[in-house]
Design a protein around this motif. Structure first.
Motif, PDB file in Angstrom:
ATOM      1  N   TYR A 296       0.819  -1.072  -0.021  1.00 49.02           N
ATOM      2  CA  TYR A 296       0.422  -0.064  -0.140  1.00 49.02           C
ATOM      3  C   TYR A 296       1.052   1.553   0.045  1.00 49.02           C
ATOM      4  O   TYR A 296       0.636   2.275  -0.882  1.00 49.02           O
ATOM      5  CB  TYR A 296      -0.865  -0.202   0.978  1.00 49.02           C
ATOM      6  N   ASP A 297       1.963   1.104   0.929  1.00 46.70           N
ATOM      7  CA  ASP A 297       2.765   2.960   0.501  1.00 46.70           C
ATOM      8  C   ASP A 297       3.380   2.626  -0.618  1.00 46.70           C
ATOM      9  O   ASP A 297       3.673   3.943  -0.632  1.00 46.70           O
ATOM     10  CB  ASP A 297       4.043   2.708   2.532  1.00 46.70           C
ATOM     11  N   LEU A 298       3.934   1.726  -1.117  1.00 43.84           N
ATOM     12  CA  LEU A 298       4.590   1.586  -2.132  1.00 43.84           C
ATOM     13  C   LEU A 298       4.043   1.935  -2.680  1.00 43.84           C
ATOM     14  O   LEU A 298       3.900   2.998  -4.101  1.00 43.84           O
ATOM     15  CB  LEU A 298       5.216   0.647  -3.170  1.00 43.84           C
ATOM     16  N   VAL A 299       2.441   1.939  -3.668  1.00 43.69           N
ATOM     17  CA  VAL A 299       1.784   1.746  -5.031  1.00 43.69           C
ATOM     18  C   VAL A 299       0.297   3.012  -4.841  1.00 43.69           C
ATOM     19  O   VAL A 299       1.008   3.694  -5.637  1.00 43.69           O
ATOM     20  CB  VAL A 299       0.711   0.271  -4.880  1.00 43.69           C
ATOM     21  N   VAL A 300      -0.273   3.217  -3.503  1.00 43.98           N
ATOM     22  CA  VAL A 300      -0.657   4.141  -3.664  1.00 43.98           C
ATOM     23  C   VAL A 300      -0.433   5.202  -2.913  1.00 43.98           C
ATOM     24  O   VAL A 300      -0.291   6.532  -3.371  1.00 43.98           O
ATOM     25  CB  VAL A 300      -2.283   3.477  -2.036  1.00 43.98           C
TER      26      VAL A 300
ATOM     27  N   GLU B  77       3.416   4.519  -6.995  1.00 48.52           N
ATOM     28  CA  GLU B  77       3.870   3.429  -8.041  1.00 48.52           C
ATOM     29  C   GLU B  77       3.025   2.226  -8.621  1.00 48.52           C
ATOM     30  O   GLU B  77       3.072   1.206  -8.302  1.00 48.52           O
ATOM     31  CB  GLU B  77       5.058   3.212  -7.309  1.00 48.52           C
ATOM     32  N   TRP B  78       2.028   2.668  -9.238  1.00 45.56           N
ATOM     33  CA  TRP B  78       1.043   2.110  -9.893  1.00 45.56           C
ATOM     34  C   TRP B  78       1.371   0.373 -10.786  1.00 45.56           C
ATOM     35  O   TRP B  78       1.267  -0.187 -10.970  1.00 45.56           O
ATOM     36  CB  TRP B  78       0.132   2.647 -10.749  1.00 45.56           C
ATOM     37  N   TRP B  79       2.946   0.494 -11.489  1.00 46.41           N
ATOM     38  CA  TRP B  79       3.228  -0.310 -12.249  1.00 46.41           C
ATOM     39  C   TRP B  79       3.356  -1.446 -11.218  1.00 46.41           C
ATOM     40  O   TRP B  79       3.536  -2.160 -12.181  1.00 46.41           O
ATOM     41  CB  TRP B  79       4.611   0.051 -12.741  1.00 46.41           C
ATOM     42  N   ARG B  80       3.542  -1.515 -10.142  1.00 45.67           N
ATOM     43  CA  ARG B  80       4.300  -2.413  -9.344  1.00 45.67           C
ATOM     44  C   ARG B  80       3.255  -3.667  -9.030  1.00 45.67           C
ATOM     45  O   ARG B  80       3.222  -4.831  -9.491  1.00 45.67           O
ATOM     46  CB  ARG B  80       4.304  -1.979  -7.696  1.00 45.67           C
ATOM     47  N   ILE B  81       2.174  -3.321  -9.290  1.00 43.48           N
ATOM     48  CA  ILE B  81       0.956  -4.005  -9.284  1.00 43.48           C
ATOM     49  C   ILE B  81       0.637  -4.873 -10.437  1.00 43.48           C
ATOM     50  O   ILE B  81       0.488  -5.897 -10.450  1.00 43.48           O
ATOM     51  CB  ILE B  81      -0.783  -3.261  -9.933  1.00 43.48           C
ATOM     52  N   GLY B  82       1.498  -5.090 -11.491  1.00 48.78           N
ATOM     53  CA  GLY B  82       1.343  -5.363 -13.439  1.00 48.78           C
ATOM     54  C   GLY B  82       3.089  -6.304 -13.019  1.00 48.78           C
ATOM     55  O   GLY B  82       3.078  -7.504 -13.489  1.00 48.78           O
ATOM     56  N   LEU B  83       3.487  -6.163 -12.007  1.00 53.10           N
ATOM     57  CA  LEU B  83       4.780  -7.012 -11.530  1.00 53.10           C
ATOM     58  C   LEU B  83       4.906  -7.883 -10.541  1.00 53.10           C
ATOM     59  O   LEU B  83       5.272  -9.131 -10.614  1.00 53.10           O
ATOM     60  CB  LEU B  83       6.326  -5.658 -11.376  1.00 53.10           C
ATOM     61  N   ALA B  84       4.407  -7.438  -9.925  1.00 51.94           N
ATOM     62  CA  ALA B  84       4.332  -8.689  -8.332  1.00 51.94           C
ATOM     63  C   ALA B  84       4.170  -9.481  -8.241  1.00 51.94           C
ATOM     64  O   ALA B  84       4.402 -10.883  -7.706  1.00 51.94           O
ATOM     65  CB  ALA B  84       3.395  -7.392  -6.602  1.00 51.94           C
ATOM     66  N   PRO B  85       3.151  -9.936  -9.200  1.00 53.43           N
ATOM     67  CA  PRO B  85       2.203 -11.652  -9.281  1.00 53.43           C
ATOM     68  C   PRO B  85       3.405 -12.080 -10.179  1.00 53.43           C
ATOM     69  O   PRO B  85       3.329 -12.951 -10.422  1.00 53.43           O
ATOM     70  CB  PRO B  85       1.074 -11.420 -10.060  1.00 53.43           C
ATOM     71  N   LEU B  86       4.143 -11.671 -11.156  1.00 54.40           N
ATOM     72  CA  LEU B  86       5.374 -13.163 -11.548  1.00 54.40           C
ATOM     73  C   LEU B  86       6.714 -12.903 -10.895  1.00 54.40           C
ATOM     74  O   LEU B  86       7.416 -13.797 -11.116  1.00 54.40           O
ATOM     75  CB  LEU B  86       5.735 -11.872 -12.939  1.00 54.40           C
ATOM     76  N   LEU B  87       6.583 -12.153 -10.022  1.00 51.13           N
ATOM     77  CA  LEU B  87       7.765 -12.229  -8.902  1.00 51.13           C
ATOM     78  C   LEU B  87       7.861 -13.229  -7.433  1.00 51.13           C
ATOM     79  O   LEU B  87       6.762 -14.168  -7.040  1.00 51.13           O
ATOM     80  CB  LEU B  87       8.876 -10.779  -8.235  1.00 51.13           C
ATOM     81  N   HIS B  88       9.032 -14.167  -6.741  1.00 51.87           N
ATOM     82  CA  HIS B  88       8.820 -14.432  -6.025  1.00 51.87           C
ATOM     83  C   HIS B  88      10.289 -14.409  -5.242  1.00 51.87           C
ATOM     84  O   HIS B  88      11.168 -13.725  -5.163  1.00 51.87           O
ATOM     85  CB  HIS B  88       8.993 -16.291  -6.145  1.00 51.87           C
TER      86      HIS B  88
ATOM     87  N   LEU C   7      -3.626  -4.747  -1.063  1.00 50.48           N
ATOM     88  CA  LEU C   7      -3.592  -3.920  -1.420  1.00 50.48           C
ATOM     89  C   LEU C   7      -4.213  -3.464   0.544  1.00 50.48           C
ATOM     90  O   LEU C   7      -3.920  -2.609   0.950  1.00 50.48           O
ATOM     91  CB  LEU C   7      -3.439  -2.882  -1.998  1.00 50.48           C
ATOM     92  N   LEU C   8      -5.585  -4.344  -0.408  1.00 46.36           N
ATOM     93  CA  LEU C   8      -6.248  -3.900   1.313  1.00 46.36           C
ATOM     94  C   LEU C   8      -6.034  -3.879   2.386  1.00 46.36           C
ATOM     95  O   LEU C   8      -7.047  -3.788   3.207  1.00 46.36           O
ATOM     96  CB  LEU C   8      -8.074  -3.760   0.561  1.00 46.36           C
ATOM     97  N   GLY C   9      -5.730  -5.405   2.643  1.00 44.72           N
ATOM     98  CA  GLY C   9      -5.697  -6.450   3.348  1.00 44.72           C
ATOM     99  C   GLY C   9      -4.917  -6.407   4.449  1.00 44.72           C
ATOM    100  O   GLY C   9      -4.898  -6.485   5.453  1.00 44.72           O
ATOM    101  N   ASN C  10      -4.214  -6.279   3.628  1.00 44.60           N
ATOM    102  CA  ASN C  10      -2.022  -6.229   4.501  1.00 44.60           C
ATOM    103  C   ASN C  10      -1.941  -5.386   5.133  1.00 44.60           C
ATOM    104  O   ASN C  10      -2.543  -3.514   4.119  1.00 44.60           O
ATOM    105  CB  ASN C  10      -1.520  -6.728   3.794  1.00 44.60           C
ATOM    106  N   ALA C  11      -0.874  -5.035   6.175  1.00 42.42           N
ATOM    107  CA  ALA C  11      -0.385  -3.398   6.369  1.00 42.42           C
ATOM    108  C   ALA C  11      -0.001  -2.440   5.468  1.00 42.42           C
ATOM    109  O   ALA C  11       0.647  -3.584   4.675  1.00 42.42           O
ATOM    110  CB  ALA C  11       0.447  -3.893   7.875  1.00 42.42           C
ATOM    111  N   PRO C  12       0.326  -0.925   5.002  1.00 39.99           N
ATOM    112  CA  PRO C  12       0.757  -0.538   4.904  1.00 39.99           C
ATOM    113  C   PRO C  12       2.124  -0.671   4.598  1.00 39.99           C
ATOM    114  O   PRO C  12       2.582  -0.521   2.577  1.00 39.99           O
ATOM    115  CB  PRO C  12       0.376   0.817   5.094  1.00 39.99           C
ATOM    116  N   GLY C  13       3.006  -1.092   5.158  1.00 32.38           N
ATOM    117  CA  GLY C  13       4.692  -1.174   4.813  1.00 32.38           C
ATOM    118  C   GLY C  13       4.691  -2.579   5.240  1.00 32.38           C
ATOM    119  O   GLY C  13       5.990  -2.512   5.077  1.00 32.38           O
ATOM    120  N   VAL C  14       4.188  -3.571   3.725  1.00 29.93           N
ATOM    121  CA  VAL C  14       4.587  -4.861   4.086  1.00 29.93           C
ATOM    122  C   VAL C  14       4.680  -5.552   2.497  1.00 29.93           C
ATOM    123  O   VAL C  14       3.576  -5.361   2.301  1.00 29.93           O
ATOM    124  CB  VAL C  14       3.427  -5.911   5.166  1.00 29.93           C
ATOM    125  N   PRO C  15       6.044  -5.045   2.070  1.00 32.28           N
ATOM    126  CA  PRO C  15       5.732  -5.286   0.735  1.00 32.28           C
ATOM    127  C   PRO C  15       5.206  -7.112   0.374  1.00 32.28           C
ATOM    128  O   PRO C  15       6.127  -7.665   0.770  1.00 32.28           O
ATOM    129  CB  PRO C  15       7.549  -5.181   0.470  1.00 32.28           C
TER     130      PRO C  15
END
Length: 354
Positions: free
Chosen positions: A48-52, A56-67, A112-120
């Motif tokens: 949340y802190d990063l995207v909102v 940095e909205w572009w993270r939404i398109g990358l995070a699901p492909l990373l591990h 983004l909605l459910g987790n704590a804001p500062g948890v990537p």
């Protein structure tokens, strides 16, 4: 040929290649194969802190492909293969692509909605849980025989129950159950659509089969934004304790805290560890100063969510030990409401909760 899950196999190989690139670019890797959290943030982890907060909205398109680690990838790859082998031939590659992409995006929204804001967070589990939910819905295909139906149901429940059930008991830990929930909602809803609108998975409009290509193009665009920010995030990562140097357990972190604070004075975790060490030495005034430093540093740390959650509880105990009961209870109010297991146990032991 239609029964061979080429798309499932292709997705797994794609995730393997991406993780190999992640490892080569990571600033540090822990002994258990976990990538340094600041490396993950530089590569495109979302939160949340990063995207909102940073836009940095572009993270939404990358995070699901990373591990985040070897085992994280292996677990997701196994689940994707077992589910994909059953689902892809059943609904076709067009629907499979649509469900995977949509579940990944809705899973990110849930995270983004459910987790704590500062948890990537990173991982394809939201997309995979969407496929699991789709397999559960598609299992009720009236044309399938009883053995097929039972096999599909068993597979979907085997993976789906542990992916979602912890939400009913206040999910915590390192698993992103909110991404699972978002992905499952998207996957289940899309799997029902053919029965409500088209009555058959074979009647998917041609344009929907381009979903995966559109998802790939979108991810490449997002990767371009990540590359533009990469150097600044990696430069910042040098100020924090590397994954390979992070002590393996709490006792070792506390005993080595002075060394960690000296070498990484900008890392809020080091100051929190040292505060706990000072508490053990009954140096409560010095411990209070260290906790306040940790809280100040965590406020601007993109990976500081865990410290922001734990530091108020530690501060409450420090204040209580100094006889400042009213201040301690006020500081403990938020951690007590959060109901985090270990933190709450500490506060309940000192009767600051309840």
């Amino acid at each position: 040929m239609a029964d061979i899950p080429f798309l499932t196999i292709g997705l797994i190989f794609g995730l393997l290649l991406i993780f190999a690139l992640q490892r080569s670019l990571a600033i540090d890797i822990a002994p258990d194969g976990s990538l340094d959290v600041h490396s993950l943030i530089a590569q495109g982890a979302s939160g949340y802190d990063l995207v909102v907060g940073r836009g940095e909205w572009w993270r939404i398109g990358l995070a699901p492909l990373l591990h985040g680690s070897d085992w994280h990838l292996i677990g997701n790859a196994i689940a994707l293969f077992i589910v994909g082998v059953r689902l892809e031939p059943l609904i076709g590659r067009g629907w499979f692509s649509l469900i995977f992409v949509a579940s990944a995006l809705v899973g990110e929204a849930g995270s983004l909605l459910g987790n704590a804001p500062g948890v990537p967070g990173v991982g394809a589990s939201g997309a995979i849980t969407g496929l699991i939910a789709a397999l559960f819905v598609a299992s009720f295909d009236p044309e399938a025989d009883a053995d097929q139906t039972m096999s599909r149901l068993k597979t979907s429940l085997f993976f789906g129950v542990p992916a979602l059930l912890p939400l009913a008991f206040g999910a915590s830990g390192n698993v992103d159950y909110f991404a699972h929930a978002g992905g499952a909602l998207a996957g289940g809803a899309l799997a029902i659509m053919p029965w409500l609108v088209f009555w058959s998975y074979d009647s998917l409009p041609r344009s929907a089969s381009m979903t995966l290509l559109a998802g790939c193009v979108g991810s490449l665009i997002c990767a371009g934004f990540a590359a533009a920010h990469y150097s600044s995030y990696m430069a910042d990562a040098a100020h924090y304790i590397p994954a390979s140097e992070m002590p393996a357990n709490g006792d070792e972190r506390v005993s080595r805290s002075f060394d960690l604070v000296t070498r990484y004075p900008k890392d809020p975790r080091a100051h929190l560890f040292h505060a706990i060490f000072l508490m053990g030495q009954k140096s409560f005034a010095a411990a209070e100063a260290e906790v306040r430093t940790a809280m100040s540093l965590a406020a601007s740390d993109v990976a500081g969510g865990p410290v922001r959650s734990a530091a108020p509880a530690v501060m409450a105990v420090v204040l209580y030990a100094q006889g400042r009961d009213s201040e301690a209870k006020a500081m403990a109010a938020e951690p007590c409401r959060a109901k985090q297991g270990e933190v709450r146990r500490i506060l309940e032991k000192t009767k600051l909760c309840g």
